[in-house]
Write a protein that holds these residues in place. Structure first.
Motif, PDB file in Angstrom:
ATOM      1  N   LEU A  72       0.840  -1.209   0.000  1.00 37.10           N
ATOM      2  CA  LEU A  72       0.000   0.000   0.000  1.00 37.10           C
ATOM      3  C   LEU A  72       0.871   1.253   0.000  1.00 37.10           C
ATOM      4  O   LEU A  72       0.504   2.277  -0.595  1.00 37.10           O
ATOM      5  N   TRP A  73       2.023   1.184   0.655  1.00 35.32           N
ATOM      6  CA  TRP A  73       2.938   2.324   0.627  1.00 35.32           C
ATOM      7  C   TRP A  73       3.461   2.523  -0.798  1.00 35.32           C
ATOM      8  O   TRP A  73       3.731   3.653  -1.201  1.00 35.32           O
ATOM      9  N   GLY A  74       3.580   1.429  -1.551  1.00 36.47           N
ATOM     10  CA  GLY A  74       3.962   1.541  -2.959  1.00 36.47           C
ATOM     11  C   GLY A  74       2.896   2.282  -3.763  1.00 36.47           C
ATOM     12  O   GLY A  74       3.210   3.137  -4.602  1.00 36.47           O
ATOM     13  N   VAL A  75       1.632   1.955  -3.487  1.00 37.48           N
ATOM     14  CA  VAL A  75       0.524   2.655  -4.158  1.00 37.48           C
ATOM     15  C   VAL A  75       0.581   4.148  -3.815  1.00 37.48           C
ATOM     16  O   VAL A  75       0.481   5.013  -4.694  1.00 37.48           O
ATOM     17  N   ALA A  76       0.758   4.450  -2.548  1.00 37.72           N
ATOM     18  CA  ALA A  76       0.823   5.849  -2.109  1.00 37.72           C
ATOM     19  C   ALA A  76       1.994   6.565  -2.780  1.00 37.72           C
ATOM     20  O   ALA A  76       1.869   7.711  -3.229  1.00 37.72           O
ATOM     21  N   ASP A  81       3.320   5.963  -5.659  1.00 35.29           N
ATOM     22  CA  ASP A  81       2.968   6.242  -7.053  1.00 35.29           C
ATOM     23  C   ASP A  81       2.065   7.469  -7.153  1.00 35.29           C
ATOM     24  O   ASP A  81       2.239   8.307  -8.033  1.00 35.29           O
TER      25      ASP A  81
END
Lengths: 263, 263
Positions: free
Chosen positions: B183-187, B189
């Motif tokens: 989810l931190w990866g999504v954020a 991006d």
């Protein structure tokens, strides 16, 4: 006109109001004149911690000639405050990450904007605001600059941000903070079956977060999904009985696999 | 027979092997005799940091009479090691959170088990192992106790854990660490579109984590899903163009709403 703000009124008495009132007065050197809250006890509690602030629960009784009116209430309550507040001869800013600033256009005879600290506030937890990013927006450049000043005395990270940037920031924060917290709730439930609690994962999660920030989340990713380890993935899915958790496990596993492919 | 372990052989030369070899020798007082790795350079690098260890890449060349053989390799490689290793006259333990200990039954003439530090290790990051929980399992009580000893000298949190407990722990860690990181990866991006990076959320995420551990994730939950703020939820969903992210947003929002109802 000089942009320096000397006297402020705090509208609201929640966690954000509590922390910002103190920081504005003690760190940014802005005297808090008045604290308003629907609940006079809450307003009095904040005022009691300040040098010479008075508390009120009558919105019509706030002084009209302060330099800054900071509306630190929940997002849903900002419109109400804006419509019940008398027009004032100072700048007005809310502390929301999501509400457009135009909602304040009719309230201020000077300028209006947003003074948004990106942090989760609790009344009883001390916080070092120096590391908290502040996002500043003004309806014009003069207002933005005037709001930037106190933020930069409180924090080392102050960023001009229009509503569009704040909107993206908010979605990012929902994924990164709210949703991650929900996953920690799931983990806490699973651990409870073993007599353990989330604290057993605290060192792991601290380190996971540090690595994500330092290396980037994709480089820091570990686990069965990262390795596309179908054996472990299937054994985990077989052990999850709640269909909602099964679906989330699959969705997040597929997200990780897809992200690894893209890189 | 005395349970004290004095001399150890380290099988593996990755991040976990590097950290544990040093901790066993310097903190737990167990002399590392030999470090084995398929790659002699990696084995030599670890051995060079120890008092008198020698490096080898020949599994048949490891001494047979050490007290402890610690297999610190990736989960997938443990079976291979176990089948190629000569039977030894000491205890054998792996460092995996997921692999059952029976895989080691034929390797050791003494006892076998698991010596599992719950942390994400990187070669170049210093780590305070004193806070890292260690999970210990032995095929019998004597082995478990013998493995508990050095763990308790390295860390303040050592817990006996059979394969079933370690299995639940692993699922919890996948949700809490691997999935949160995704989810931190999504954020990251979403933030990249604004020129910002995940570091801008670091203070928020640190505080979110502290509050989740201190108050429990459900009490610490904030955000539009917690408030069931359909207006914000719908506006976020409208802004997400990737169907995978839309689905995750809905799934995690519904999870939070459901969790709030249960409490």
């Amino acid at each position: 006109m000089e942009g320096t703000l000397k006297r402020a009124v705090i509208i609201g008495a929640g966690n954000v109001a509590t922390h910002l009132a103190s920081a504005l007065e003690n760190t940014a050197g802005i005297a808090i004149d008045t604290v308003w809250s629907r609940n006079i006890e809450n307003a009095s509690r904040i005022a009691a911690g300040l040098k010479s602030a008075v508390a009120t629960d009558e919105i019509s009784a706030i002084p009209r000639y302060a330099d800054l009116y900071l509306i630190a209430v929940s997002d849903d309550a900002i419109a109400d405050i804006a419509s019940s507040m008398p027009p004032v001869n100072g700048m007005v800013a809310h502390t929301s990450g999501t509400v457009p600033i135009d909602i304040l256009a009719t309230v201020s005879c000077k300028g209006y904007g947003s003074f948004y600290p990106l942090q989760t506030f609790s009344k009883d937890r001390a916080l070092d605001l120096a590391n908290v990013p502040f996002f500043i927006e003004g309806n014009d450049e003069e207002t933005a600059k005037a709001l930037y000043g106190p933020a930069a005395r409180i924090s080392t990270r102050v960023i001009y941000a229009d509503s569009s940037l704040r909107g993206k920031l908010h979605i990012a924060a929902v994924f990164a903070s709210n949703f991650a917290n929900a996953l920690w709730g799931v983990a806490d439930d699973i651990l409870a079956e073993t007599g353990l609690g989330l604290d057993i994962l605290h060192p792991l999660l601290e380190e996971t977060l540090s690595k994500a920030v330092l290396m980037g989340p994709d480089n820091a990713q570990t686990g069965p999904a990262k390795r596309n380890d179908q054996h472990t993935i299937n054994s985990h899915l077989a052990k999850l009985t709640d269909p909602r958790l099964k679906e989330l496990y699959s969705g997040l596993t597929n997200l990780i696999i897809a992200r690894q492919c893209q890189k």
